[in-house]
Design an enzyme around this catalytic site. Sequence first.
Site, PDB file in Angstrom:
ATOM      1  N   GLU A 274      67.053  17.463  13.433  1.00 31.85           N
ATOM      2  CA  GLU A 274      67.762  16.980  12.243  1.00 31.85           C
ATOM      3  C   GLU A 274      69.264  17.190  12.446  1.00 31.85           C
ATOM      4  O   GLU A 274      69.715  18.305  12.658  1.00 31.85           O
ATOM      5  CB  GLU A 274      67.300  17.722  10.999  1.00 31.85           C
ATOM      6  CG  GLU A 274      67.991  17.213   9.738  1.00 31.85           C
ATOM      7  CD  GLU A 274      67.469  17.863   8.485  1.00 31.85           C
ATOM      8  OE1 GLU A 274      67.224  17.148   7.508  1.00 31.85           O
ATOM      9  OE2 GLU A 274      67.304  19.097   8.481  1.00 31.85           O
TER      10      GLU A 274
ATOM     11  N   GLU B  73      61.371  23.344   0.876  1.00 30.40           N
ATOM     12  CA  GLU B  73      61.682  22.021   1.418  1.00 30.40           C
ATOM     13  C   GLU B  73      62.732  22.229   2.493  1.00 30.40           C
ATOM     14  O   GLU B  73      63.793  22.799   2.220  1.00 30.40           O
ATOM     15  CB  GLU B  73      62.208  21.095   0.316  1.00 30.40           C
ATOM     16  CG  GLU B  73      61.188  20.746  -0.750  1.00 30.40           C
ATOM     17  CD  GLU B  73      60.022  19.929  -0.237  1.00 30.40           C
ATOM     18  OE1 GLU B  73      60.177  19.266   0.816  1.00 30.40           O
ATOM     19  OE2 GLU B  73      58.953  19.972  -0.867  1.00 30.40           O
TER      20      GLU B  73
ATOM     21  N   CYS C 125      68.084  15.059   3.066  1.00 30.10           N
ATOM     22  CA  CYS C 125      66.837  15.378   3.761  1.00 30.10           C
ATOM     23  C   CYS C 125      65.969  14.134   3.909  1.00 30.10           C
ATOM     24  O   CYS C 125      65.029  14.111   4.703  1.00 30.10           O
ATOM     25  CB  CYS C 125      66.077  16.473   3.021  1.00 30.10           C
ATOM     26  SG  CYS C 125      65.704  16.094   1.311  1.00 30.10           S
TER      27      CYS C 125
END
Length: 481
Positions: A379, A246, A280
Amino acid sequence: MTKLNLIAGEWLAGESEIENRNPSDLSDLIGLFAQASPDQLDATIEQARRAQAEWAAYGPERKQAVLMAIGTELMARAEELGTLLSREEGKPLAEGKGEVYRAGQFFTYYAAECLRQLGENADSVRPGVEIDVRREPVGVVAVISPWNFPTATASWKIAPALCYGNAVVWKPANLTPASAVALTEIISRQDIPKGLFSLVMGAGGAIGQRLVDSPDIDAISFTGSVPVGRRIAAAAVQNLTKVQMEMGSKNALAVMEDADLDLAVSLALGGAFGGSGQKCTASSRLVVHAAVHDAFVEKLVAGARAMKVGHALEAGTEMGPVVSAEQLEANLAYVALGQSEGAELACGGTRLEMPHDGHYMSPGVFLNTTNAMRINREEMFAPLTSVIRVDGYEEALATVNDTRFGLTSGIVTKSLARATHFRRNARTGVVTVNLPTAGTDYHVPFGGRGESSYGPREQGRAAAEFYTTVKTAYISAGAPG
């Protein structure tokens, strides 16, 4: 006193140690934590292989009792361990306590799954032959977990690994070692073979790399950044090691013109700034219909300005510090980048001076942004969010999907037709309707698409795909008598 690693079933000092300080108050030294040596890592992997064979032979009720005891203790100690978590990671105390309690729920869920491991059977296309299909442990699993959910993310990997009969070698993030030691102490007290579970604290470039390079590791479950994930995958393929990863995200919340604006703003604030934006699943892109854009922005900026930033353990704190000095500098660099790209910083995004010396910044909102800007492509992992104005639903959906990531997305609307279309056409592993993009349940699959995830899904029964391997047996019993 230095906190130790759990190596081959023994608590041992390492080759060096690191300091762990409270990001809310840098004068608060939480402790010193051992850094494992390469030889210790090799020894604990070797012992894990022996312990795994013994653990796999335990009956299902014996395994179930172990996982239930771990989960029950975590939930019972949520206040104590949640305080420790918030102290070392910086999230508000309510979030810290909630995380530890949720970690306990992962263990109790998989405790029950210990008793539900049912196989399949079939008749062969050949006469007199029966087929038995069952899942067996994959072997020794390396768990590499992040600092942003130091107890929960580790638990949703460790619990199914143990449930399905595997041994675990855990390398937690060096920014949050105290929570790792606390969880390890709980697990180590249980009825498990010596060396079944190991805690190996150390730097990612040294211990982490050696762990993923090891031919004696059968599977690697990792949560972290895309660049590190790519390196892990490259190392794992040399040994054909199974991987589950992930990684990054750039989640979008779409706000339609028929949305309940107060709800939309509440979802955006919580999704963007919960955990200081260090999730996340954070809502870092707010895709807003032009008809409600100005009204939404007014409420959003007012809400962000009103958020109480403070010490994670102080009552009333809505957003704590970011986790480290390096993270704060990276966040402020993104603020400067956004402004250089032409985005308007409507509020926040600045370093804060507080009564305690810590890594504080104010929650920031960018306006007049386009989806092409780097602040909307990369991100940031920061308490920063960007508003992107769109003229209709189709443009909103296209904007949501215009990313190389694909973890979560959400829509705020009263239209059943739009909600249904969005749910089916958003290219993310998780979709929410009139809910925040952050916040998932533990009994169903979790994961994304694109650069967000690689390998089988996590959580729920889907975890069996990663933590087990399938065996198909053909049996010819012959004629009776």
